[in-house]
Enzyme design. Structure first.
Site, PDB file in Angstrom:
ATOM      1  N   LYS A   8      10.119   2.738  -0.558  1.00 30.97           N
ATOM      2  CA  LYS A   8      10.330   1.754  -0.181  1.00 30.97           C
ATOM      3  C   LYS A   8      11.678   0.741  -0.767  1.00 30.97           C
ATOM      4  O   LYS A   8      12.440   0.100  -1.475  1.00 30.97           O
ATOM      5  CB  LYS A   8      10.668   1.362   1.167  1.00 30.97           C
ATOM      6  CG  LYS A   8       9.992   1.668   2.523  1.00 30.97           C
ATOM      7  CD  LYS A   8       9.630   0.599   3.223  1.00 30.97           C
ATOM      8  CE  LYS A   8       9.052   0.569   4.696  1.00 30.97           C
ATOM      9  NZ  LYS A   8       8.491   0.664   5.228  1.00 30.97           N
ATOM     10  N   GLY A   9      10.560   0.487  -2.031  1.00 27.21           N
ATOM     11  CA  GLY A   9      10.521  -1.042  -3.383  1.00 27.21           C
ATOM     12  C   GLY A   9      11.785  -0.214  -3.956  1.00 27.21           C
ATOM     13  O   GLY A   9      12.148  -1.042  -4.966  1.00 27.21           O
TER      14      GLY A   9
ATOM     15  N   GLU B 105      12.531   4.474  -9.401  1.00 25.69           N
ATOM     16  CA  GLU B 105      11.140   4.558  -9.036  1.00 25.69           C
ATOM     17  C   GLU B 105      11.492   2.715  -9.359  1.00 25.69           C
ATOM     18  O   GLU B 105      12.419   1.735 -10.349  1.00 25.69           O
ATOM     19  CB  GLU B 105      10.714   4.976  -9.465  1.00 25.69           C
ATOM     20  CG  GLU B 105       9.507   5.423  -9.211  1.00 25.69           C
ATOM     21  CD  GLU B 105       8.206   4.967  -8.205  1.00 25.69           C
ATOM     22  OE1 GLU B 105       9.582   3.981  -7.583  1.00 25.69           O
ATOM     23  OE2 GLU B 105       7.087   5.363  -7.764  1.00 25.69           O
ATOM     24  N   ASP B 106      10.890   2.273  -8.823  1.00 28.29           N
ATOM     25  CA  ASP B 106      10.475   0.580  -8.828  1.00 28.29           C
ATOM     26  C   ASP B 106      10.053  -0.018 -10.063  1.00 28.29           C
ATOM     27  O   ASP B 106       9.918  -0.602 -10.558  1.00 28.29           O
ATOM     28  CB  ASP B 106      10.679   0.110  -7.360  1.00 28.29           C
ATOM     29  CG  ASP B 106       9.145   0.496  -6.489  1.00 28.29           C
ATOM     30  OD1 ASP B 106       8.573   1.280  -7.421  1.00 28.29           O
ATOM     31  OD2 ASP B 106       8.760   0.522  -5.657  1.00 28.29           O
TER      32      ASP B 106
ATOM     33  N   ASP C 176       2.744   2.355 -11.763  1.00 24.13           N
ATOM     34  CA  ASP C 176       1.747   1.594 -12.700  1.00 24.13           C
ATOM     35  C   ASP C 176       1.177   2.432 -13.012  1.00 24.13           C
ATOM     36  O   ASP C 176       0.645   3.101 -14.529  1.00 24.13           O
ATOM     37  CB  ASP C 176       0.715   0.974 -11.180  1.00 24.13           C
ATOM     38  CG  ASP C 176      -0.258  -0.200 -11.316  1.00 24.13           C
ATOM     39  OD1 ASP C 176      -0.274  -0.733 -11.893  1.00 24.13           O
ATOM     40  OD2 ASP C 176      -0.780  -0.296 -10.146  1.00 24.13           O
TER      41      ASP C 176
ATOM     42  N   PHE D   6       0.081  -8.173 -10.031  1.00 24.13           N
ATOM     43  CA  PHE D   6       0.141  -7.509  -9.094  1.00 24.13           C
ATOM     44  C   PHE D   6       1.266  -8.180  -8.705  1.00 24.13           C
ATOM     45  O   PHE D   6       1.545  -9.248  -9.138  1.00 24.13           O
ATOM     46  CB  PHE D   6      -0.230  -7.154  -8.107  1.00 24.13           C
ATOM     47  CG  PHE D   6       0.184  -6.441  -6.491  1.00 24.13           C
ATOM     48  CD1 PHE D   6       0.022  -5.235  -6.743  1.00 24.13           C
ATOM     49  CD2 PHE D   6       0.995  -7.561  -5.564  1.00 24.13           C
ATOM     50  CE1 PHE D   6      -0.057  -4.729  -5.342  1.00 24.13           C
ATOM     51  CE2 PHE D   6       1.440  -6.828  -4.221  1.00 24.13           C
ATOM     52  CZ  PHE D   6       0.794  -5.438  -4.576  1.00 24.13           C
TER      53      PHE D   6
ATOM     54  N   ARG E 240      10.175  -8.736  -0.231  1.00 24.04           N
ATOM     55  CA  ARG E 240      11.119  -6.894  -1.129  1.00 24.04           C
ATOM     56  C   ARG E 240      11.890  -7.894  -1.015  1.00 24.04           C
ATOM     57  O   ARG E 240      13.251  -7.283  -1.618  1.00 24.04           O
ATOM     58  CB  ARG E 240      11.126  -6.130  -0.059  1.00 24.04           C
ATOM     59  CG  ARG E 240       9.740  -5.516   0.567  1.00 24.04           C
ATOM     60  CD  ARG E 240      10.450  -3.672   0.792  1.00 24.04           C
ATOM     61  NE  ARG E 240       9.423  -3.131   1.553  1.00 24.04           N
ATOM     62  CZ  ARG E 240       8.574  -2.108   0.754  1.00 24.04           C
ATOM     63  NH1 ARG E 240       8.402  -2.505  -0.424  1.00 24.04           N
ATOM     64  NH2 ARG E 240       7.370  -1.571   1.030  1.00 24.04           N
TER      65      ARG E 240
HETATM   66  P1  IMP Z   1       1.605   4.669  -8.737  1.00 23.77           P
HETATM   67  O1  IMP Z   1       1.265   5.812  -8.460  1.00 23.77           O
HETATM   68  O2  IMP Z   1      -0.045   3.892  -9.381  1.00 23.77           O
HETATM   69  O3  IMP Z   1       2.015   4.888 -10.171  1.00 23.77           O
HETATM   70  O4  IMP Z   1       2.300   3.712  -8.262  1.00 23.77           O
HETATM   71  C1  IMP Z   1       3.718   3.182  -8.481  1.00 23.77           C
HETATM   72  C2  IMP Z   1       3.679   2.327  -6.934  1.00 23.77           C
HETATM   73  O5  IMP Z   1       2.645   1.555  -5.792  1.00 23.77           O
HETATM   74  C3  IMP Z   1       5.259   2.114  -6.898  1.00 23.77           C
HETATM   75  O6  IMP Z   1       6.433   2.602  -6.564  1.00 23.77           O
HETATM   76  C4  IMP Z   1       4.990   0.551  -5.662  1.00 23.77           C
HETATM   77  O7  IMP Z   1       4.755   1.153  -4.644  1.00 23.77           O
HETATM   78  C5  IMP Z   1       3.360   0.261  -5.976  1.00 23.77           C
HETATM   79  N1  IMP Z   1       2.970  -0.557  -6.535  1.00 23.77           N
HETATM   80  C6  IMP Z   1       2.497  -0.773  -8.206  1.00 23.77           C
HETATM   81  N2  IMP Z   1       2.102  -1.824  -8.953  1.00 23.77           N
HETATM   82  C7  IMP Z   1       2.745  -2.256  -8.123  1.00 23.77           C
HETATM   83  C8  IMP Z   1       2.643  -3.725  -7.965  1.00 23.77           C
HETATM   84  O8  IMP Z   1       2.646  -4.654  -8.672  1.00 23.77           O
HETATM   85  N3  IMP Z   1       3.561  -4.399  -6.473  1.00 23.77           N
HETATM   86  C9  IMP Z   1       3.864  -4.253  -6.045  1.00 23.77           C
HETATM   87  N4  IMP Z   1       4.281  -2.518  -5.429  1.00 23.77           N
HETATM   88  C10 IMP Z   1       2.843  -2.325  -6.559  1.00 23.77           C
END
Ligand code: IMP
Length: 188
Positions: A48-49, A105-106, A109, A158, A171
């Site tokens: 949803k992000g 993508e939002d 990470d 975060f 959000r």
């Molecule tokens: P990844 O798989 O670790 O790259 O994480 C990706 C997903 O984790 C993103 O699409 C977000 O939904 C969530 N995420 C990662 N970092 C943050 C943050 O700082 N705030 C909120 N959601 C996050």
């Protein structure tokens, strides 16, 4: 979780204000429009992000595009750490065979979610597959992800707002910010 009735009261710092986000989205939209001129482009947003980013980016693009939505969830992690185990909650509704695809993508990470998604979408035979992310947290990357269009690189914090949540809240904020430590302190 100690949360205030007004979302803004939980914010410790605004990291990226609304006007900076909007200026960056306009710039990205112009680049995408130029790069994909004359091609069949599908924007695939990851719910949803990415919802506010997708809504703004698609309107900053001036060439014809199709849009599609996927929803994935990582499971086995915590509220602020992803686990890398990805489950598809909502799949594409149209074929991307032979189309140019831009994933919207939002935030990236660890990169584990997108790594999974890229492999999944490559299997559907797109003409090309590129990645656009509003935010990048390179400090925590576990797998290499080639980012074609980047909004902002941010430190290892975060963040919430402009689509990003903590416990499904925040959000709907128009900016990207950091929560006050007390918000994480209480029971969920
Ligand atoms: P990844 O798989 O670790 O790259 O994480 C990706 C997903 O984790 C993103 O699409 C977000 O939904 C969530 N995420 C990662 N970092 C943050 C943050 O700082 N705030 C909120 N959601 C996050």
């Amino acid at each position: 979780m100690n949360r205030s009735p007004d979302l803004v009261d939980d914010i410790a710092e605004v990291l990226i204000p609304e006007d900076e986000i909007q200026a960056k989205v306009a710039e990205l939209g112009a680049r995408v429009s130029a790069d994909f001129a004359g091609l069949e482009l599908t924007l695939v947003s990851v719910l949803k992000g990415s919802l506010p980013f997708m809504a703004d980016l698609m309107r900053a693009i001036t060439i014809p595009v199709q849009i599609d939505l996927m929803e994935v969830s990582s499971y086995g992690g915590t509220a602020t750490e992803s686990s890398g185990l990805v489950r598809i909650l909502k799949d594409l509704s149209s074929s991307i065979d032979g189309r140019h695809v831009l994933i919207v993508e939002d935030i990236i990470d660890t990169g584990l979610t997108l790594n999974y998604l890229v492999r999944y979408l490559r299997g559907k035979n797109p003409a090309s597959l590129r990645i656009c992310t509003l935010l990048d947290k390179p400090a925590r990357r576990l797998v290499e992800i080639p980012i074609d269009y980047l909004g902002f690189e941010i430190p290892d914090q975060f963040v919430i707002g402009y689509g990003l949540d903590y416990g499904e809240r925040y959000r709907n904020l128009r900016f990207v910010g950091v929560l006050r430590p007390e918000v994480y302190a209480g029971p969920e």
